[in-house]
Scaffold this motif. Structure first.
Motif, PDB file in Angstrom:
ATOM      1  N   LEU A 163      -7.319  -9.062  17.230  1.00 29.73           N
ATOM      2  CA  LEU A 163      -8.110  -8.249  18.149  1.00 29.73           C
ATOM      3  C   LEU A 163      -9.038  -9.126  18.982  1.00 29.73           C
ATOM      4  O   LEU A 163      -9.230  -8.892  20.184  1.00 29.73           O
ATOM      5  N   HIS A 164      -9.612 -10.136  18.370  1.00 31.29           N
ATOM      6  CA  HIS A 164     -10.478 -11.088  19.076  1.00 31.29           C
ATOM      7  C   HIS A 164      -9.729 -11.730  20.243  1.00 31.29           C
ATOM      8  O   HIS A 164     -10.241 -11.805  21.368  1.00 31.29           O
ATOM      9  N   ALA A 165      -8.503 -12.163  19.989  1.00 28.40           N
ATOM     10  CA  ALA A 165      -7.699 -12.794  21.040  1.00 28.40           C
ATOM     11  C   ALA A 165      -7.322 -11.788  22.126  1.00 28.40           C
ATOM     12  O   ALA A 165      -7.304 -12.130  23.324  1.00 28.40           O
ATOM     13  N   GLN A 166      -7.007 -10.551  21.733  1.00 26.30           N
ATOM     14  CA  GLN A 166      -6.641  -9.532  22.713  1.00 26.30           C
ATOM     15  C   GLN A 166      -7.782  -9.242  23.687  1.00 26.30           C
ATOM     16  O   GLN A 166      -7.558  -9.104  24.896  1.00 26.30           O
ATOM     17  N   ILE A 167      -9.000  -9.154  23.176  1.00 23.47           N
ATOM     18  CA  ILE A 167     -10.143  -8.869  24.054  1.00 23.47           C
ATOM     19  C   ILE A 167     -10.403 -10.046  24.986  1.00 23.47           C
ATOM     20  O   ILE A 167     -10.708  -9.863  26.177  1.00 23.47           O
ATOM     21  N   HIS A 168     -10.277 -11.260  24.459  1.00 22.02           N
ATOM     22  CA  HIS A 168     -10.450 -12.444  25.319  1.00 22.02           C
ATOM     23  C   HIS A 168      -9.419 -12.449  26.440  1.00 22.02           C
ATOM     24  O   HIS A 168      -9.737 -12.751  27.592  1.00 22.02           O
ATOM     25  N   THR A 169      -8.178 -12.109  26.107  1.00 17.57           N
ATOM     26  CA  THR A 169      -7.129 -12.062  27.122  1.00 17.57           C
ATOM     27  C   THR A 169      -7.435 -11.002  28.174  1.00 17.57           C
ATOM     28  O   THR A 169      -7.242 -11.222  29.380  1.00 17.57           O
ATOM     29  N   MET A 170      -7.917  -9.851  27.708  1.00 15.59           N
ATOM     30  CA  MET A 170      -8.261  -8.768  28.628  1.00 15.59           C
ATOM     31  C   MET A 170      -9.321  -9.218  29.629  1.00 15.59           C
ATOM     32  O   MET A 170      -9.233  -8.941  30.831  1.00 15.59           O
ATOM     33  N   ILE A 171     -10.322  -9.950  29.148  1.00 14.29           N
ATOM     34  CA  ILE A 171     -11.388 -10.417  30.032  1.00 14.29           C
ATOM     35  C   ILE A 171     -10.873 -11.486  30.992  1.00 14.29           C
ATOM     36  O   ILE A 171     -11.234 -11.519  32.172  1.00 14.29           O
ATOM     37  N   SER A 172      -9.973 -12.344  30.492  1.00  9.44           N
ATOM     38  CA  SER A 172      -9.515 -13.484  31.287  1.00  9.44           C
ATOM     39  C   SER A 172      -8.590 -13.090  32.425  1.00  9.44           C
ATOM     40  O   SER A 172      -8.723 -13.586  33.546  1.00  9.44           O
ATOM     41  N   ILE A 173      -7.629 -12.204  32.156  1.00  9.79           N
ATOM     42  CA  ILE A 173      -6.606 -11.931  33.166  1.00  9.79           C
ATOM     43  C   ILE A 173      -6.606 -10.488  33.657  1.00  9.79           C
ATOM     44  O   ILE A 173      -5.835 -10.151  34.554  1.00  9.79           O
ATOM     45  N   GLY A 174      -7.442  -9.637  33.081  1.00  6.92           N
ATOM     46  CA  GLY A 174      -7.439  -8.239  33.468  1.00  6.92           C
ATOM     47  C   GLY A 174      -8.665  -7.850  34.263  1.00  6.92           C
ATOM     48  O   GLY A 174      -9.474  -8.687  34.679  1.00  6.92           O
ATOM     49  N   SER A 175      -8.794  -6.575  34.472  1.00  4.98           N
ATOM     50  CA  SER A 175      -9.969  -6.017  35.135  1.00  4.98           C
ATOM     51  C   SER A 175     -10.490  -4.891  34.248  1.00  4.98           C
ATOM     52  O   SER A 175     -10.233  -3.718  34.492  1.00  4.98           O
ATOM     53  N   PRO A 176     -11.172  -5.242  33.143  1.00  4.96           N
ATOM     54  CA  PRO A 176     -11.549  -4.241  32.133  1.00  4.96           C
ATOM     55  C   PRO A 176     -12.508  -3.195  32.662  1.00  4.96           C
ATOM     56  O   PRO A 176     -13.332  -3.452  33.544  1.00  4.96           O
ATOM     57  N   THR A 177     -12.381  -2.012  32.103  1.00  9.86           N
ATOM     58  CA  THR A 177     -13.238  -0.883  32.448  1.00  9.86           C
ATOM     59  C   THR A 177     -13.883  -0.343  31.173  1.00  9.86           C
ATOM     60  O   THR A 177     -13.650  -0.858  30.078  1.00  9.86           O
ATOM     61  N   MET A 178     -14.656   0.710  31.297  1.00 11.17           N
ATOM     62  CA  MET A 178     -15.289   1.319  30.126  1.00 11.17           C
ATOM     63  C   MET A 178     -14.250   1.904  29.181  1.00 11.17           C
ATOM     64  O   MET A 178     -14.478   1.981  27.969  1.00 11.17           O
ATOM     65  N   ASP A 179     -13.092   2.300  29.714  1.00  9.63           N
ATOM     66  CA  ASP A 179     -12.019   2.779  28.827  1.00  9.63           C
ATOM     67  C   ASP A 179     -11.567   1.673  27.883  1.00  9.63           C
ATOM     68  O   ASP A 179     -11.286   1.922  26.712  1.00  9.63           O
ATOM     69  N   ASP A 180     -11.512   0.444  28.403  1.00 12.27           N
ATOM     70  CA  ASP A 180     -11.136  -0.687  27.559  1.00 12.27           C
ATOM     71  C   ASP A 180     -12.205  -0.970  26.505  1.00 12.27           C
ATOM     72  O   ASP A 180     -11.897  -1.337  25.366  1.00 12.27           O
ATOM     73  N   VAL A 181     -13.467  -0.814  26.887  1.00 13.36           N
ATOM     74  CA  VAL A 181     -14.565  -0.990  25.926  1.00 13.36           C
ATOM     75  C   VAL A 181     -14.452   0.036  24.808  1.00 13.36           C
ATOM     76  O   VAL A 181     -14.546  -0.296  23.617  1.00 13.36           O
ATOM     77  N   ASN A 182     -14.235   1.286  25.169  1.00 16.82           N
ATOM     78  CA  ASN A 182     -14.119   2.340  24.156  1.00 16.82           C
ATOM     79  C   ASN A 182     -12.911   2.127  23.255  1.00 16.82           C
ATOM     80  O   ASN A 182     -12.980   2.350  22.039  1.00 16.82           O
ATOM     81  N   GLU A 183     -11.802   1.671  23.854  1.00 18.89           N
ATOM     82  CA  GLU A 183     -10.601   1.420  23.062  1.00 18.89           C
ATOM     83  C   GLU A 183     -10.826   0.270  22.078  1.00 18.89           C
ATOM     84  O   GLU A 183     -10.398   0.334  20.921  1.00 18.89           O
ATOM     85  N   ALA A 184     -11.524  -0.780  22.525  1.00 23.57           N
ATOM     86  CA  ALA A 184     -11.819  -1.906  21.634  1.00 23.57           C
ATOM     87  C   ALA A 184     -12.726  -1.463  20.486  1.00 23.57           C
ATOM     88  O   ALA A 184     -12.536  -1.872  19.329  1.00 23.57           O
ATOM     89  N   MET A 185     -13.707  -0.619  20.796  1.00 27.50           N
ATOM     90  CA  MET A 185     -14.592  -0.087  19.749  1.00 27.50           C
ATOM     91  C   MET A 185     -13.797   0.716  18.723  1.00 27.50           C
ATOM     92  O   MET A 185     -14.001   0.592  17.499  1.00 27.50           O
ATOM     93  N   GLU A 186     -12.880   1.535  19.198  1.00 30.03           N
ATOM     94  CA  GLU A 186     -12.059   2.345  18.294  1.00 30.03           C
ATOM     95  C   GLU A 186     -11.195   1.471  17.395  1.00 30.03           C
ATOM     96  O   GLU A 186     -11.009   1.776  16.213  1.00 30.03           O
ATOM     97  N   LYS A 187     -10.685   0.375  17.938  1.00 33.81           N
ATOM     98  CA  LYS A 187      -9.859  -0.530  17.138  1.00 33.81           C
ATOM     99  C   LYS A 187     -10.683  -1.201  16.048  1.00 33.81           C
ATOM    100  O   LYS A 187     -10.217  -1.369  14.912  1.00 33.81           O
TER     101      LYS A 187
END
Length: 356
Positions: free
Chosen positions: A130-154
């Motif tokens: 999960l740590h690596a997935q969030i880093h990847t999301m920040i590096s190559i994506g355009s995260p939104t609050m939906d991504d924050v909520n999904e990470a919290m749920e995980k």
């Protein structure tokens, strides 16, 4: 909508109107608050990795320490039982040691430290993932609050699947049936599903391929690990019951040891020897860890099934990328994955995964 104008010197795109979301994707910009929250989650996840790693090592040490202690108590009690006919001190000592061994063994069989250690190893690995997935999301994506909520749920789903406390929150060690481990939150359909479903690297051929892979996972891989887990659980229960019964029987035999009672001596000594063998088989071979391993592997295939079903219907991930991820998770090349899908049928015995 936000209008961006490029001059003739900029060969990337002509004058056009693009959405703010697309602009963020090109420039890798996102709401600073979203990034700050994701980094806060990353810090919490990194802390959990260390917590589960350290506690897993501690509980593995418990297993070795308790096994050595219980076997030492049991063998010492059996030895004293052999000399109890000549001295009542040996008789009393044997009874006390057998009772102590029975108590320790009951505690050990209840908490199953080898199984606890395996749970923490799985949790540490999944939190690292999960740590690596969030880093990847920040590096190559355009995260939104939906991504924050999904990470919290995980994070919370992992906390629930692999609890740290022993009292009140510990997972059931002797369930009626082996069920796949579940460490992920329930997937929620996206509201603009119709837009996502158009294209995104998916086509009818890829859908059929993923459905065929899904069938193999359900029929062979997950079913096999659930079957193996059920068999291991039966052995686990049998050994967990036999150990305390044998040490209790040894204590009873020691209590009836007398000058003219060789049967009691035999019962006391043999019960202690058998109890040591049973304890070594259960905790030395870490049968509880094996049950947890099979349960976790079945959960891995269940997660893959849900992911395939979700992406076929939602097409959330790019089809070509999803196909590559699926092949890597199963230890196959893309061509091998296609061959497996093409040859799949209700009678095939080939497993989808080549990893385990």
């Amino acid at each position: 909508m936000e209008e961006l104008t490029f001059t003739s010197d900029d060969c990337r795109v002509p004058k056009t109107t693009i959405s703010t979301e697309t602009e963020n994707l090109y420039n890798n910009k996102s709401d600073p608050m979203v990034i700050a929250k994701l980094y806060a989650i990353i810090e919490a996840v990194a802390d959990r990795v260390e917590m589960h790693k350290n506690i897993g090592e501690q509980r593995d040490n418990w297993n070795h320490l308790l096994l050595t202690s219980v076997n030492a108590l049991t063998l010492a009690a059996a030895t004293m039982c052999g000399f109890a006919a000549t001295n009542t001190v040996f008789k009393v000592s044997s009874i006390i040691l057998y009772v102590a061994a029975t108590g320790f063994l009951a505690i050990m069989n209840t908490i199953q430290p080898s199984q606890l250690a395996e749970e923490q190893r799985n949790a540490a690995r999944l939190f690292k993932q999960l740590h690596a997935q969030i880093h990847t999301m920040i590096s190559i994506g355009s995260p939104t609050m939906d991504d924050v909520n999904e990470a919290m749920e995980k994070v919370l789903a992992l906390d629930k699947a692999y609890p740290l406390p022993l009292l009140g929150a510990m997972l059931e060690k002797y369930p009626a049936n082996v069920e796949p481990a579940a460490w992920w939150p329930q997937r929620k359909p996206k509201q603009n599903k119709g837009h996502i479903r158009n294209g995104n690297g998916w086509n009818k051929e890829l859908e059929d391929e993923m459905r065929n892979i899904l069938g193999v996972l359900k029929r062979n891989d997950k079913a096999d690990y659930l079957k193996l887990g059920s068999e291991a659980l039966k052995v686990h229960k049998m050994l967990a019951i036999s150990g305390p019964i044998l040490t209790g029987l040894g204590a009873l035999g020691s209590a009836f040891v007398g000058i003219n009672n060789p049967l009691a001596v035999t019962v006391g000594v043999v019960s202690g020897a058998l109890a040591s063998i049973v304890n070594t088989m259960e905790h030395g071979a870490q049968v509880g860890m094996v049950v947890e391993m099979y349960r976790s592997n079945a959960g891995f295939f269940k997660l893959m099934e849900e992911s395939i079903e979700f992406n076929i219907s939602e097409r959330r991930e790019n089809g070509e990328l999803f196909e590559m991820k699926t092949a890597l998770l199963l230890g196959r090349s893309i061509s091998e994955l296609k061959n497996l899908a093409a040859s799949s049928s209700s009678t095939t015995e080939e497993f989808a995964s080549k990893l385990f």
